[in-house]
Motif scaffolding. Structure first.
Motif, mmCIF file in Angstrom:
data_model
loop_
_atom_site.group_PDB
_atom_site.id
_atom_site.type_symbol
_atom_site.label_atom_id
_atom_site.label_comp_id
_atom_site.label_asym_id
_atom_site.label_seq_id
_atom_site.Cartn_x
_atom_site.Cartn_y
_atom_site.Cartn_z
ATOM 1 N N PRO A 73 1.224 7.615 4.065
ATOM 2 C CA PRO A 73 1.007 7.777 5.512
ATOM 3 C C PRO A 73 2.312 7.618 6.281
ATOM 4 N N SER A 74 2.475 8.421 7.304
ATOM 5 C CA SER A 74 3.671 8.358 8.139
ATOM 6 C C SER A 74 3.392 7.536 9.387
ATOM 7 N N TYR A 113 0.837 -1.203 0.000
ATOM 8 C CA TYR A 113 0.000 0.000 0.000
ATOM 9 C C TYR A 113 0.872 1.254 0.000
ATOM 10 N N LEU A 114 1.904 1.257 0.815
ATOM 11 C CA LEU A 114 2.817 2.410 0.834
ATOM 12 C C LEU A 114 3.476 2.598 -0.532
ATOM 13 N N LEU A 115 3.837 1.495 -1.166
ATOM 14 C CA LEU A 115 4.467 1.580 -2.486
ATOM 15 C C LEU A 115 3.493 2.152 -3.511
ATOM 16 N N ILE A 116 2.237 1.731 -3.434
ATOM 17 C CA ILE A 116 1.229 2.275 -4.358
ATOM 18 C C ILE A 116 1.093 3.785 -4.173
ATOM 19 N N ARG A 117 1.038 4.231 -2.923
ATOM 20 C CA ARG A 117 0.923 5.668 -2.668
ATOM 21 C C ARG A 117 2.183 6.403 -3.129
ATOM 22 N N TYR A 148 8.638 7.281 1.639
ATOM 23 C CA TYR A 148 8.241 5.861 1.571
ATOM 24 C C TYR A 148 9.181 4.990 2.390
ATOM 25 N N ALA A 149 10.490 5.236 2.273
ATOM 26 C CA ALA A 149 11.466 4.412 2.990
ATOM 27 C C ALA A 149 11.287 4.514 4.495
#
Length: 488
Positions: free
Chosen positions: A285-286, A194-198, A464-465
């Motif tokens: 998102p963080s 999900y994070l990668l998609i965002r 992202y990282a």
């Protein structure tokens, strides 16, 4: 039925049951190995110093701390539909059945049988021919009726069956922990996807913005060239840069499609399934505040994969005793109570009754080192698993330390890049204005634009990282799973 025979069988059964209950178990008793444990992780203090929003969610629902309802829905769906998790649950059910079967080996087996037979004897048989000759009205066709209950019990004098039962139980507990480990892996993979998609959506948004900006520059250069204020070479360079910027879009779209397909697989659904909630881009998102208290000792309780390794180590220890038990004699007790008659009406008469009790002994006097080899192999397997368990503990601690460092330093990098991006955007705008007035060269404009594009991509990657490092940290800490009470 002979009451003395039945009474003797009951006496033998009682004696053997007492021997089985009080019999020793050969082989080493298991003790959980001691490992070097730090009271706190080295990076715990640095982690506590993060500036992040506090999280009030339970640690076993850690993904909710990102504060994204879409993400929460995706994780909940995956935990219900993921096929890898379903396979792990099925393996746990198989391990439970094996444990139940191993425990059943400790108890006697019994069966009831009823048979009816009708036979026609050959007159060519000398015995039958003699009976036919001397007995008037001899009927060579006869019936045989039988009914009975039998039982067989192997007495666990040396404890081999109990060791096997304990080993199977430990394997089942390992399978239960493996289900928790699979849930954690699936959850972390969903969040990371999900994070990668965002990220890719944000990169696409920036790429499109860069295309628009580069298009504006190309039109500006074209206008200046038409008025003779800029050489044709600069126009060709502007067209080339616009093409290169546009070329980044298909690459990002391909990666985004692959990420969404991977997410679909994690959700146990056909790749390419429409998900309206993912179509609209949202910020990456963080992570909220994360606590890593307890050090390695707490990690041993939280990490399901470490529990898997420890329970399999316990099973391996029990296998040693199971192998050693082959040195000792095997004692079994069997009994039969039933009736046999040629007349159905006499089936339950006293004359038709029969009973049998037997005590068996089986002992491998020599086998050319087969048991020695089995014991040696079992001990070697235990040493291998012990080293593997200790190695897993070290690697788990390293994963926590690495994830803390990556999260803290990643967030620092993100802030620095965000500041740098703002500065480079001001610099690009200033050079663009200067170029329009003929005070700056196109090379200067191209350089400032390229630097801005680079730092924008770096800033998004750093965001992202950092969030992905938080996922890795949650996973390294065990994701809220806690060691269950061992089943006795």
């Amino acid at each position: 039925m002979n009451r003395y025979l039945v009474g003797g069988a009951h006496s033998v059964l009682a004696l053997m049951a007492l021997a089985g209950l009080n019999g020793c178990m050969v082989g080493p008793d298991y003790e959980r190995p001691q490992v070097e444990a730090n009271a706190q992780f080295k990076g715990a203090q640095t982690l506590d110093g993060r500036i992040a929003r506090p999280s009030s969610v339970a640690f076993d629902r850690w993904w909710q701390g990102f504060g994204d309802p879409v993400l929460d829905h995706l994780v909940d769906t995956a935990l219900v539909q993921n096929l890898t998790l379903e396979q792990t649950i099925a393996r746990s059910a198989q391990a439970e059945a094996v444990a139940q079967g191993a425990r059943a080996e400790l108890f006697p087996t019994g069966q009831a049988s009823v048979n009816v037979a009708r036979a026609r004897q050959s007159l060519e048989d000398p015995v039958v021919a003699t009976q036919n000759a001397v007995l008037p009205g001899f009927d060579r066709t006869g019936n045989l009726y039988g009914a009975g209950v039998s039982s067989l019990w192997e007495i666990d004098l040396s404890g081999g069956l109990r060791r096997g039962s304990h080993a199977a139980l430990a394997e089942y507990e390992a399978a239960q922990a493996d289900v928790a480990a699979a849930r954690l892996r699936v959850t972390a993979s969903v969040v990371d996807n999900y994070l990668l998609i965002r990220l890719l959506q944000a990169r696409l948004g920036v790429a499109q913005e860069q295309v628009n900006t580069q298009g504006d520059i190309e039109r500006l250069v074209e206008a200046l060239t038409a008025r003779g204020l800029a050489p044709d070479q600069e126009l060709q360079q502007a067209k080339s840069e616009l093409a290169l910027t546009r070329a980044t879009v298909p690459v990002l779209e391909t990666r985004l499609t692959a990420a969404r397909n991977s997410l679909d697989v994690l959700l146990g659904r056909q790749p390419g399934t429409l998900e309206a909630a993912l179509d609209k881009p949202k910020p990456i998102p963080s992570a909220p505040s994360i606590e890593a208290a307890g050090g390695t000792t707490a990690l041993l309780r939280r990490r399901p994969d470490l529990m898997v390794a420890e329970r399999r180590l316990a099973a391996s220890n029990e296998r040693i005793g199971q192998a050693i038990a082959e040195y000792y004699p095997k004692v079994s007790l069997s009994a039969l109570i039933g009736t046999t008659t040629t007349q159905a009406s006499n089936l339950f008469s006293g004359d038709a009754g029969q009973a049998m009790g037997a005590l068996g002994l089986r002992w491998r006097l020599f086998d050319f080192g087969r048991v020695d080899a089995q014991v040696k192999a079992a001990k070697g397997s235990y040493r291998e698993r012990l080293a593997g368990y200790r190695q897993s503990v070290l690697e788990a601690s390293a994963e926590v330390e690495d994830a803390i460092s990556a999260l803290v330093n990643g967030e620092v990098q993100e802030k620095l890049l965000a500041n740098g991006e703002a500065s480079r955007k001001h610099a690009r705008d200033a050079v663009l204005a200067s170029y329009q007035q003929g005070n700056s060269s196109y090379i200067e404009l191209l350089e400032t634009q390229s630097r801005l594009q680079l730092i924008q991509a770096q800033r998004l990657d750093a965001t992202y990282a950092a969030s992905s490092s938080a996922v890795a940290l949650y996973k390294a800490l065990g994701g809220g799973w806690d060691e269950p009470t061992a089943v006795e």
